[in-house]
Design an enzyme around this catalytic site. Structure first.
Site, PDB file in Angstrom:
ATOM      1  N   TYR A   1       3.168   9.922  -0.573  1.00 54.15           N
ATOM      2  CA  TYR A   1       3.734   9.354   0.915  1.00 54.15           C
ATOM      3  C   TYR A   1       5.404   9.407  -0.339  1.00 54.15           C
ATOM      4  O   TYR A   1       6.675   9.686   0.458  1.00 54.15           O
ATOM      5  CB  TYR A   1       3.735   7.679   0.197  1.00 54.15           C
ATOM      6  CG  TYR A   1       2.643   7.755   1.014  1.00 54.15           C
ATOM      7  CD1 TYR A   1       1.498   8.944   2.095  1.00 54.15           C
ATOM      8  CD2 TYR A   1       2.357   6.416   1.224  1.00 54.15           C
ATOM      9  CE1 TYR A   1       0.576   8.260   3.026  1.00 54.15           C
ATOM     10  CE2 TYR A   1       0.713   5.542   2.105  1.00 54.15           C
ATOM     11  CZ  TYR A   1       0.440   6.537   2.649  1.00 54.15           C
ATOM     12  OH  TYR A   1      -0.814   6.270   3.132  1.00 54.15           O
TER      13      TYR A   1
ATOM     14  N   ASP B   1       0.771  -1.018   0.457  1.00 56.42           N
ATOM     15  CA  ASP B   1       0.001   0.171   0.124  1.00 56.42           C
ATOM     16  C   ASP B   1       1.151   0.867  -0.199  1.00 56.42           C
ATOM     17  O   ASP B   1       1.707   1.514   1.069  1.00 56.42           O
ATOM     18  CB  ASP B   1      -0.506   0.068   0.999  1.00 56.42           C
ATOM     19  CG  ASP B   1      -1.759   1.614   1.334  1.00 56.42           C
ATOM     20  OD1 ASP B   1      -3.342   1.003   1.417  1.00 56.42           O
ATOM     21  OD2 ASP B   1      -1.166   1.904   1.671  1.00 56.42           O
TER      22      ASP B   1
ATOM     23  N   LYS C   1      -3.037   6.127  -4.169  1.00 56.40           N
ATOM     24  CA  LYS C   1      -3.819   6.863  -3.825  1.00 56.40           C
ATOM     25  C   LYS C   1      -3.784   8.531  -4.231  1.00 56.40           C
ATOM     26  O   LYS C   1      -2.184   8.959  -4.549  1.00 56.40           O
ATOM     27  CB  LYS C   1      -3.617   7.558  -2.085  1.00 56.40           C
ATOM     28  CG  LYS C   1      -4.481   5.945  -1.561  1.00 56.40           C
ATOM     29  CD  LYS C   1      -4.249   5.794  -0.016  1.00 56.40           C
ATOM     30  CE  LYS C   1      -4.029   4.719   1.456  1.00 56.40           C
ATOM     31  NZ  LYS C   1      -2.582   4.286   0.730  1.00 56.40           N
TER      32      LYS C   1
ATOM     33  N   HIS D   1      -7.311   9.518  -1.830  1.00 59.96           N
ATOM     34  CA  HIS D   1      -6.935   9.631  -0.784  1.00 59.96           C
ATOM     35  C   HIS D   1      -8.011  10.650   0.041  1.00 59.96           C
ATOM     36  O   HIS D   1      -7.574   9.545   1.646  1.00 59.96           O
ATOM     37  CB  HIS D   1      -5.829  10.171  -0.669  1.00 59.96           C
ATOM     38  CG  HIS D   1      -4.331   9.469   0.498  1.00 59.96           C
ATOM     39  ND1 HIS D   1      -2.966   9.854   0.233  1.00 59.96           N
ATOM     40  CD2 HIS D   1      -5.192   9.182   1.745  1.00 59.96           C
ATOM     41  CE1 HIS D   1      -2.986   9.150   1.383  1.00 59.96           C
ATOM     42  NE2 HIS D   1      -3.365   8.873   2.612  1.00 59.96           N
TER      43      HIS D   1
END
Length: 463
Positions: A215, A210, A240, A273
Site C-alpha cells: 500500500y 490494517d 502484510k 498477502h
C-alpha cells in the site's frame, strides 16, 4: 508406557475413546498433564476423547494424523520432563478418576506464555513455541435475540456487559491475543488523506489499523499513530508481506523494513498477502515453494517475539491445507474477500475448525480490478452489492444505509471487518453499526444472496 522415571518430550494428543487406553491409565495420564501444566477437555465437537502424553515429536504426530492433526494437538511440553509414578499412585485409581461428561463440549483453557517482569511499552510479549486452543468462556453472557455468534471453533467473542457488540469488541485468537472485530482498512489510501483517516478513526474509537507493504502508506500511518496521544499497545496494527518479497530471507527483510517505515518496534499481526509470488505463470511450482519459505520466516519472527500474531491472506482451502500439513505454528488469521455475494461458507467453517480466525475485506462489495499482469484478464463489471434490492430493503427497515447492513451481517457472524474510507463522515458512518441487530430471517436473506462473485483476485488461479 507408564514406567517409573519415564521421560517425555512431545505433545498432548487427543485420541478417540476405545483406542486401547484403559480408564485407569487415562486417569493417570490426565493427572500428569495437569501437573505438568497442560490442559484437559473431556469432549471436543461432541466426541468423547482420551488424552495421552506421547513421545512423538509434533511433526511426526501431525504426519500420522494427516488432515486432522492440528485441532487434535493443543499443548506442547516445553522441555524434557522427568516424572516418577509411585506404585501407590498406580494402585489407587481414585486419585486419577476420569471425568465423564454429557454437557456441551468445552475447549481447553489457554496456556498463556510467561510474561517478562519488565518490558518496554512498545515491545510484544514472547510467544509460545506452539499455539494452544483458546477457550470460549463467554457462555454465560446474557444476550437478546438475535445474538452475535462467536465463530464456530475455538474463539472467544468478547462482548460488552449487556452481551452486545460494540466498537471495542474483540476476538481472542488461538494464541490468546485479542484482536478488534472492527478496524480501518487503508488500501489505495496514501499521503495526507490516509494520515487524516487514521487520526479520525482513532478519535472515533477504532483500535485496529490494517495496512500492507504494497500500500506504500506506512510512513503516514506511523505518523498518525505516533501523534494520537495513545499508547502503542492500545492500537492493533496489521501489515502484510507482498508477493514480490516471498521467500525466507526476503520476508525477514521485508518485515524489518515494514516496522521501520511505520516507526514501531513490532506488529500485532503480519500476514502473507497473497499465495502467489512474482511470476506471471500462475501454475508455477515456485508459488508453493516460496510461500512455504515465507511462512517459515513468519514463524521465526513469531518465535523470536518480534510479532504478536501471524497469518495469511487470500488463501483457499487447498493452500491452507498444504500449509497446515507442514507448519509449526498454525496461522492465527486468514484475511479474505468476503461479502454477501461471496460468503465463503465452506472456507470459514474450515478455518474456524482449525483455530484460524477469519477477517473479511471488500465486505461492502466494492468493485475494483486487480493488476492484469499478475492475475490474468480483467473480469467484466460485476453487480454492486450495495445496489441489491434485498440489502436496500433491509437497510430501510433499520433506517441504515446498505453499507452498514453489509458490515453488520459479517459482524454478527463473528467475522472481522476493515472498511476503508478517507472521508471523515464515512469513517464515522461505517462505525455506526452497533445500535441495531439483523434478525435471523434478515441474516438468512443476506447469506442467500451468495453468487460466488470475486470483486478482487481469485486465489484458485494460483498453484
Amino acid at each position: 508406557f507408564l514406567g517409573a522415571q519415564r521421560m517425555f518430550k512431545g505433545v498432548v494428543a487427543v485420541l478417540p475413546t476405545g483406542a486401547g487406553i484403559s480408564p485407569i491409565h487415562a486417569g493417570i495420564l490426565k493427572k500428569l498433564i495437569v501437573q505438568l501444566g497442560g490442559s484437559l477437555a473431556d469432549s471436543i465437537a461432541g466426541a468423547d476423547v482420551t488424552h495421552i502424553l506421547t513421545k512423538l515429536p509434533s511433526k511426526v504426530l501431525e504426519s500420522k494424523l494427516g488432515e486432522t492433526a492440528h485441532p487434535h494437538v493443543h499443548w506442547v511440553a516445553p522441555e524434557w520432563i522427568s516424572r516418577s509414578i509411585s506404585k501407590k499412585e498406580q494402585q489407587d485409581p481414585s486419585l486419577y478418576s476420569v471425568a465423564k461428561t454429557s454437557v456441551a463440549p468445552t475447549l481447553p483453557k489457554v496456556v498463556q506464555p510467561p510474561q517478562k517482569k519488565q518490558r518496554t511499552e512498545d515491545q510484544p510479549p514472547t510467544p509460545p513455541t506452539k499455539d494452544v486452543v483458546a477457550t470460549n468462556t463467554n457462555s454465560e453472557t446474557k444476550q437478546e435475540p438475535p445474538t452475535p455468534s462467536s465463530p464456530k471453533g475455538s474463539f472467544n467473542l468478547n462482548l460488552d456487559d449487556n452481551g452486545k457488540l460494540n466498537i471495542h469488541s474483540t476476538v481472542t485468537l488461538s494464541n490468546g491475543v485479542k484482536i478488534p472485530l472492527f478496524g480501518l482498512g487503508t488500501y489505495r489510501a496514501k499521503g495526507q488523506p490516509v494520515q487524516k483517516a487514521v487520526q479520525w478513526a482513532l478519535q472515533k474509537s477504532y483500535r485496529l489499523i490494517d495496512t500492507a507493504v504494497s500500500y506504500k502508506n506506512a510512513a503516514e500511518i506511523g505518523k498518525a499513530v505516533a501523534t494520537c496521544g495513545m499508547d502503542r499497545d492500545a492500537i492493533f496494527i496489521t501489515s502484510k508481506l507482498p508477493y514480490t518479497e516471498q521467500g525466507y530471507e526476503k520476508a525477514l527483510k521485508a518485515y524489518a523494513s515494514c516496522i521501520a517505515d511505520l516507526g514501531v518496534s513490532y506488529l500485532d499481526l503480519f500476514l502473507i498477502h497473497w499465495p502467489g509470488c512474482h511470476t506471471s505463470n500462475k501454475k508455477s511450482p515456485m508459488h508453493k515453494k516460496l510461500r512455504m519459505e515465507s511462512w517459515r520466516a513468519l514463524e521465526q519472527l513469531y518465535k523470536d517475539g518480534k510479532v504478536k500474531s501471524i497469518g495469511v491472506s487470500n488463501y483457499n482451502l487447498r493452500q491452507l491445507q498444504e500449509l497446515l500439513n507442514v507448519c509449526e505454528v498454525v496461522p492465527h488469521v486468514n484475511q479474505v474477500e468476503l461479502h454477501v455475494y461471496l460468503n465463503q461458507k465452506e472456507l470459514v467453517e474450515f478455518c474456524h475448525s482449525k483455530g484460524i480466525w477469519v477477517q473479511s475485506y471488500t465486505t461492502m462489495g466494492r468493485c475494483w480490478q486487480p493488476p492484469i499482469a499478475l492475475y490474468g484478464k480483467r473480469p467484466p463489471e460485476q453487480p454492486k452489492v450495495v445496489e441489491s434490492d434485498t440489502i436496500k430493503e433491509i437497510a430501510q427497515i433499520h433506517n441504515k444505509c446498505p453499507t452498514q447492513v453489509l458490515l453488520r451481517w459479517a459482524l454478527q457472524q463473528g467475522i472481522g471487518v476493515i472498511p476503508k474510507s478517507t472521508k471523515e463522515n464515512r469513517v464515522g458512518a461505517n462505525a455506526n453499526v452497533f445500535d441495531f441487530n439483523l434478525t435471523k430471517e434478515q441474516m438468512d436473506r443476506c447469506s442467500g444472496l451468495d453468487r460466488g462473485i470475486h470483486y478482487a483476485w481469485d486465489p484458485d488461479t494460483i498453484a
